[in-house]
Design a protein around this motif. Structure first.
Motif, PDB file in Angstrom:
ATOM      1  N   ALA A 274       0.840  -1.190   0.000  1.00 15.13           N
ATOM      2  CA  ALA A 274       0.000   0.000   0.000  1.00 15.13           C
ATOM      3  C   ALA A 274       0.874   1.238   0.000  1.00 15.13           C
ATOM      4  O   ALA A 274       1.911   1.272   0.651  1.00 15.13           O
ATOM      5  CB  ALA A 274      -0.899   0.001   1.227  1.00 15.13           C
ATOM      6  N   ILE A 275       0.446   2.253  -0.738  1.00 16.62           N
ATOM      7  CA  ILE A 275       1.171   3.521  -0.705  1.00 16.62           C
ATOM      8  C   ILE A 275       0.835   4.215   0.612  1.00 16.62           C
ATOM      9  O   ILE A 275      -0.329   4.299   0.993  1.00 16.62           O
ATOM     10  CB  ILE A 275       0.749   4.426  -1.887  1.00 16.62           C
ATOM     11  CG1 ILE A 275       1.038   3.737  -3.219  1.00 16.62           C
ATOM     12  CG2 ILE A 275       1.465   5.766  -1.818  1.00 16.62           C
ATOM     13  CD1 ILE A 275       0.561   4.519  -4.430  1.00 16.62           C
TER      14      ILE A 275
ATOM     15  N   MET B 125      -7.411  -3.280  -3.213  1.00 19.66           N
ATOM     16  CA  MET B 125      -5.992  -3.552  -3.402  1.00 19.66           C
ATOM     17  C   MET B 125      -5.585  -3.438  -4.869  1.00 19.66           C
ATOM     18  O   MET B 125      -4.401  -3.336  -5.174  1.00 19.66           O
ATOM     19  CB  MET B 125      -5.627  -4.915  -2.826  1.00 19.66           C
ATOM     20  CG  MET B 125      -5.628  -4.862  -1.301  1.00 19.66           C
ATOM     21  SD  MET B 125      -5.324  -6.430  -0.530  1.00 19.66           S
ATOM     22  CE  MET B 125      -3.586  -6.635  -0.870  1.00 19.66           C
TER      23      MET B 125
ATOM     24  N   GLU C 173      -6.573   0.887  -5.599  1.00 19.83           N
ATOM     25  CA  GLU C 173      -5.746   1.855  -4.862  1.00 19.83           C
ATOM     26  C   GLU C 173      -4.307   1.893  -5.353  1.00 19.83           C
ATOM     27  O   GLU C 173      -3.498   2.670  -4.865  1.00 19.83           O
ATOM     28  CB  GLU C 173      -5.786   1.573  -3.360  1.00 19.83           C
ATOM     29  CG  GLU C 173      -7.044   2.061  -2.658  1.00 19.83           C
ATOM     30  CD  GLU C 173      -7.161   3.575  -2.593  1.00 19.83           C
ATOM     31  OE1 GLU C 173      -6.184   4.276  -2.857  1.00 19.83           O
ATOM     32  OE2 GLU C 173      -8.261   4.054  -2.299  1.00 19.83           O
ATOM     33  N   ARG C 174      -3.996   1.045  -6.313  1.00 20.00           N
ATOM     34  CA  ARG C 174      -2.639   1.112  -6.872  1.00 20.00           C
ATOM     35  C   ARG C 174      -2.570   2.176  -7.959  1.00 20.00           C
ATOM     36  O   ARG C 174      -1.734   2.120  -8.844  1.00 20.00           O
ATOM     37  CB  ARG C 174      -2.205  -0.263  -7.381  1.00 20.00           C
ATOM     38  CG  ARG C 174      -1.954  -1.232  -6.235  1.00 20.00           C
ATOM     39  CD  ARG C 174      -1.756  -2.653  -6.701  1.00 20.00           C
ATOM     40  NE  ARG C 174      -0.378  -2.945  -7.093  1.00 20.00           N
ATOM     41  CZ  ARG C 174       0.042  -4.165  -7.412  1.00 20.00           C
ATOM     42  NH1 ARG C 174      -0.808  -5.194  -7.380  1.00 20.00           N
ATOM     43  NH2 ARG C 174       1.288  -4.372  -7.767  1.00 20.00           N
ATOM     44  N   ALA C 175      -3.460   3.133  -7.908  1.00 19.44           N
ATOM     45  CA  ALA C 175      -3.396   4.292  -8.790  1.00 19.44           C
ATOM     46  C   ALA C 175      -2.867   5.448  -7.965  1.00 19.44           C
ATOM     47  O   ALA C 175      -2.931   5.412  -6.748  1.00 19.44           O
ATOM     48  CB  ALA C 175      -4.783   4.627  -9.317  1.00 19.44           C
ATOM     49  N   GLY C 176      -2.357   6.459  -8.622  1.00 18.58           N
ATOM     50  CA  GLY C 176      -2.001   7.662  -7.890  1.00 18.58           C
ATOM     51  C   GLY C 176      -0.642   8.224  -8.236  1.00 18.58           C
ATOM     52  O   GLY C 176       0.022   7.793  -9.175  1.00 18.58           O
TER      53      GLY C 176
END
Lengths: 461, 595
Positions: free
Chosen positions: A115-116, A283, A286-289
């Motif tokens: 997780a970021i 999971m 949320e790996r965008a950004g």
């Protein structure tokens, strides 16, 4: 740890193989299965204990018998990543599918992904111009966003996704996007359509494809998006690329998740989908950004087809709680022959306000967007009324709004598949032109100063 | 297989009891261990990497553990080590301005030690153990002290004085106590019996901190938001639920509460929400100014951020971590406002862990104990007499995100049964640009009866009556609107048309409030009362005028009324409103003479 081959299968159930009497096996460890006829299959450990190990087999359990040899490879699933992946077509498990050589790994990346740290994220605020007016004006996309396309079977979501992939660019920058495309359980026909289109436009050279087709093993679909996102993270955060991840179809992914859940006899949640689906989807999404101190970014376009056009179905519902908005494709508009059939009313981009306005798109963007939305919403409502009472019962304002709803659909929404409208001239100016069909006094969402500056007939120059 | 040696940040020493066991089974975040006999909810270290976990079930020889970190790569046979402690937080100077994850690891520290991605097996202390604080003893040698008594103070931030308390369960006579510079683990006070007291204390998150007794909710939490304070007040120590359909301005409402409410301390829990959205909050909060002190709002804020993709067990723990910190400040005698966004995600975490435990599911797959857990959590709110004899409160404002916006689902229902205030944010109102978009028809507050005496004593003796009149008018409007939609407003008798006009005035002049306007953003209770009263005077005077033969159109269009309504955007409004009201009354009376 490696080398030992076990022939201790006790049960085979759906995509799962149960075996016992192993040495300690790691949770998530990769498994190689050698069938009696010599075929090799791959799997992953889903549950491990001293007495029993449960392995999910990516290629399906057909032909597995109790003599099948099972070898634990001593490591969790890792993907070899390198910039050579750009321009390649890989299968759902990350092996070359285009006949090319294996990827020479620059590094081996764990596909689960960490997780970021929310503290390390950077707020996305750079507008991406897709060239599609409905999206650019009303549900503006920003870099680092995850914006799914909520569609349904029989609708042209693939065309829209491709058009976005082709046309996406920043307003004042030459930074190009690399497209990571992830297919989960789509048909060979759809796949060919994608590949053909990417080849035709030359976009394939700037893309990396992970492909699991409808006749590929369903269980493999659970790792395909993780591979794609692992590649995307490497390209974005190690190699400074701006990555656009398109995955289709999330519904197939969730079906596979349910299939595994059922095979493990888990207690099902809503509509039989596992209770952990929210976390599982998070999971992925949320790996965008963007993260502080790194140049690259990941923007996601998941496509999902809503079963029975039902937006409250668990898949769109849970997705909507994780993603930052949604683009909703409308069957009604599609049947009217309008492309792209995007219904702007239920569509939403939660990060829009951060990415538009003076210095980003144009100062009047927000007002124009609000006005388009309001006028179209009222016009559509009036259609219902007209069906009951007839047009004669409407006053002047309502008549104009009613007419505007048609204009909006036929002119503003409708554009051809290769029409790339720029935000300022192509989309916003055009919106002003169409809005001038409504008397200025009814355009209550527009500030007078914007009317003075941009209204085609009321312009004070 | 790559095994990172367990990294440790200096100073984070947990006392380990000798008992070690081994992993028997791993299934996602749930690990089963054998060979140990821990207590329920004891924290254990799992595997070679020492992942943090918590015992959630004892089953014969086996202990079932929920692990706060990703478990892939962990094998049966790896060690499980007891810590002898239940999941606890470190409490002491240094909590404010911090941003934590669900198990009180400071996120900026994690970034320093492992970069932008949260890897596993890293520990970090909730408090900075090295930092030196200036401790001013207020107790002295020879004093007899017991749990909760204040030993001394530390100026923790510019605006907040941290009161160092005797940890619960400790009492005696002070042998020595020293002012001076200490870090949180150094002894500041020694008792006759040899007990050393440090500034830092630990408290298990799942156990409510003790207090002497709970007070009735008799004091309102003033927020300066007219619709909240006047119509649907929250008491200090009360509980409120906000459903958050998207685009309804939930975030702005929460920020307004954080900024303006007369709570001394704000604890914000971002539980299972989007990463980018959390970042927006983390970016914005530190830039918000505390309007009362002119200092950064973070000086009185602690934040907990656990996004949806961070480990689910830590999400489950995050609300407990938050409320324990809130209770700690309450014990110092502060009023604390805790915001949890969103409790639905917390409930989903419970559901997920419950299904891993193969428990029999209740409604929609949620565990059968969902509503009792919700109730236990909200029950930790309250205004109390602290152990030291002071007054402190924790008010809880929990957001719920019902799937598909349907509040008949178990989490919303479970919440509504417990909370006493419901602020019904409404996407429809937001689309009409009515902010704060709180629906006055379906919102409620059960506190007015117990708060009314306070209003009578502190604001005005007829405050409750005025409120009743205002809300009755809104109710009448809703009924009239139904008729209007059928026949049009012209068909109504003049007095009802006036009622509609008055109700519109309530909505536009009173309920709507611009959070981004310097003046309008906050209205104190006295002025709220005056404004409400002005609306009722308008109604009364208009009625008189209409009876005297004035035309409705003339009455409602008197220029002084517009001035009165616009006046609220000007500073010094409270000094001018009476005069404006007088002018309006005069002008309304004149409409009679015109005819």
């Amino acid at each position: 740890m490696t080398g030992k081959e076990y022939r201790t299968i006790t049960d085979v159930k759906g995509p799962l193989v149960f075996l016992n009497k192993t040495e300690p096996v790691a949770f998530g460890e990769i498994v190689e299965l050698r069938l009696t006829d010599g075929t090799m299959k791959n799997g992953q450990v889903l549950d491990t204990s001293d007495d029993q190990v449960i392995v999910q087999v990516f290629e399906g359990t057909a032909s597995i018998d109790k003599q099948t040899g099972i070898k634990f490879l001593g490591d969790v699933f890792k993907l070899p990543v390198s910039t050579d992946m750009i321009g390649r077509i890989l299968d759902g498990a990350g092996r070359p599918r285009d006949g090319g050589p294996d990827i020479v790994a620059d590094e081996m990346a764990d596909i689960i992904g960490a997780a970021i740290n929310p503290y390390s994220r950077q707020s996305p605020d750079t507008f991406i111009q897709t060239g599609i007016s409905a999206i650019d004006a009303c549900t503006s996309l920003v870099r680092g966003q995850k914006l799914p396309i909520f569609s349904a079977s029989g609708l042209p979501h693939n065309d829209i996704a491709l058009q976005i992939a082709r046309q996406a660019k920043l307003v004042d920058s030459d930074d190009d996007f690399v497209v990571v495309f992830c297919a989960m359980g789509i048909t060979a026909e759809e796949y060919n359509f994608f590949v053909h289109d990417l080849e035709r436009t030359g976009a394939l050279e700037n893309a990396c494809l992970f492909v699991n087709l409808a006749d590929d093993p369903a269980v493999e679909r659970l790792i395909t998006p993780r591979l794609a996102l692992t590649a995307a993270e490497y390209l974005a955060f190690e190699k400074d690329y701006h990555v656009l991840v398109i995955y289709t179809d999330m519904t197939n992914y969730c079906e596979s998740l349910r299939q595994i859940g059922a095979a493990r006899e888990e207690v099902p949640g809503r509509r039989g989908y596992p209770g952990y689906m929210y976390t599982d989807l998070a999971m992925l999404y949320e790996r965008a950004g963007l993260v502080k101190g790194k140049k690259g970014s990941i923007t996601q376009f998941p496509i999902l087809t809503m079963p029975g056009d039902d937006i409250t179905h668990p898949i769109p519902d849970l997705s909507g709680y994780i993603t930052e908005g949604q683009i909703v494709i409308s069957r009604e508009l599609h049947q009217k022959g309008i492309y792209p059939p995007i219904n702007v009313l239920p569509s939403l981009s939660r990060l829009m306000n951060a990415g538009i306005g003076d210095g980003k798109t144009r100062e009047d963007h927000k007002s124009v967007s609000d006005q388009l939305y309001a006028a179209y919403a009222q016009g559509r409502e009036l259609r219902g009324l007209v069906a009951i009472v007839g047009e004669d019962a409407l006053n002047e304002r309502d008549l104009q709004l009613l007419k505007f709803a048609d204009i909006f659909e036929n002119k503003f929404l409708r554009q051809s598949r290769d029409e790339d409208r720029s935000i300022s001239e192509g989309t916003l100016d055009y919106a002003w032109e169409l809005l001038s069909n409504i008397d200025t006094k009814y355009l209550v969402r527009l500030d007078q100063k914007w009317i003075d500056k941009y209204h085609p007939t009321d312009k004070k120059e | 297989m790559e095994v990172n040696p367990r990294k440790k940040i200096k100073g984070s020493e947990l006392k380990m009891s000798e008992e070690n066991g081994v992993i028997y089974r791993i299934s996602g975040p749930v690990v089963t261990a054998v060979g140990i006999s821990p207590r329920m909810y004891e924290v254990v270290r799992v595997g070679d990497e020492g992942l943090m976990g918590e015992v959630i079930e004892l089953h014969g020889e086996q202990s079932v553990i929920q692990v706060y970190e990703e478990t892939s790569g962990v094998r049966p046979g790896e060690p499980v080590i007891r810590t002898g402690q239940t999941l606890s937080v470190q409490l002491g100077p240094g909590l404010l301005t911090k941003i934590y994850d669900g198990i009180q690891r400071p996120l900026p520290e994690l970034e320093k030690t492992m970069g932008v991605f949260i890897k596993r097996g890293v520990d970090a202390d909730g408090l900075d153990l090295e930092k030196i604080w200036e401790f001013n003893a207020t107790a002295k040698a020879g004093d007899s002290i017991s749990s909760g008594d204040v030993l001394g103070t530390v100026q923790e931030t510019k605006t907040i004085e941290h009161r160092v308390m005797v940890p619960p369960g400790t009492s005696g006579v002070i042998k020595s106590i020293n002012s001076g510079e200490f870090n949180v683990t150094q002894t500041v006070c020694t008792l006759e019996d040899g007990t050393d007291i440090q500034m830092m204390q630990k408290w298990p998150v799942r156990t409510p901190r003790p207090f002497t007794k709970k007070h009735a909710p008799e004091v309102p939490l003033q927020t300066g938001q007219r619709i909240l304070d006047f119509l649907f007040p929250l008491a200090k120590g009360g509980t409120a639920g906000i459903p958050g359909p998207f685009g309804s301005g939930k975030t702005v409402t929460q920020q307004q509460l954080a900024k303006w409410s007369d709570a001394d301390i704000v604890v914000y829990i971002g539980c299972g929400e989007r990463g980018n959205e959390m970042t927006e909050v983390l970016d914005e909060f530190p830039h918000l100014m505390d309007p009362k002190t002119g200092e950064a709002l973070m000086n009185r804020t602690t934040m907990i951020a656990n996004t949806s993709n961070m480990p689910v067990a830590a999400r489950e723990a995050s609300v407990y971590t938050g409320i324990t910190i809130a209770e700690y400040f309450r014990d110092m005698g502060y009023d604390v406002a805790l915001m949890a966004d969103s409790t639905s995600r917390w409930a989903e975490a419970m559901r997920e862990i419950s299904s891993r435990l193969e428990e029999m599911p209740g409604e929609e797959g949620y565990p059968a104990y969902l509503s009792s857990r919700l109730a236990e959590f909200y029950e930790r709110a309250g205004r109390v007499e602290t152990l030291a004899g002071g007054d402190g409160s924790v008010s809880v404002i929990g957001a719920v995100s019902p799937p598909g916006g349907d509040i008949s689902e178990p989490v919303s229902q479970g919440t509504l049964r417990i909370v006493k205030v419901f602020w019904g944010l409404d996407a429809g109102l937001a689309r009409q640009r009515h902010f704060p978009a709180i629906n006055w028809l379906n919102s409620y507050s059960l506190y007015p009866p117990s708060l009314d005496q306070w209003y009578r004593d502190n604001i005005k003796s007829d405050f409750p009556e005025i409120r009743t009149e205002i809300s009755a008018l809104l109710q009448v409007e809703a009924e009239l609107q139904e008729i209007v939609q059928l026949v049009g407003s012209d068909a109504l008798p003049v007095d009802q048309q006036l009622t509609l006009e008055v109700a519109r005035m309530i909505r536009e002049f009173f309920l709507q409030q611009n959070a981004f306007h310097d003046v309008d953003t906050y209205t104190d209770l006295k002025l709220q009362y005056t404004m409400a009263k002005a609306i009722l005077s308008f109604q009364e005077e208009s009625k008189k005028a209409l009876a005297g033969g004035a035309a409705l159109e003339d009455v409602v269009n008197v220029p002084a009324r517009t001035d009165l309504m616009r006046g609220r955007f000007e500073s010094g409004y409270e000094g001018k409103i009476d005069k404006m009201l007088e002018t309006m009354i005069k002008q309304i009376a004149e409409t009679m003479e015109d005819n």
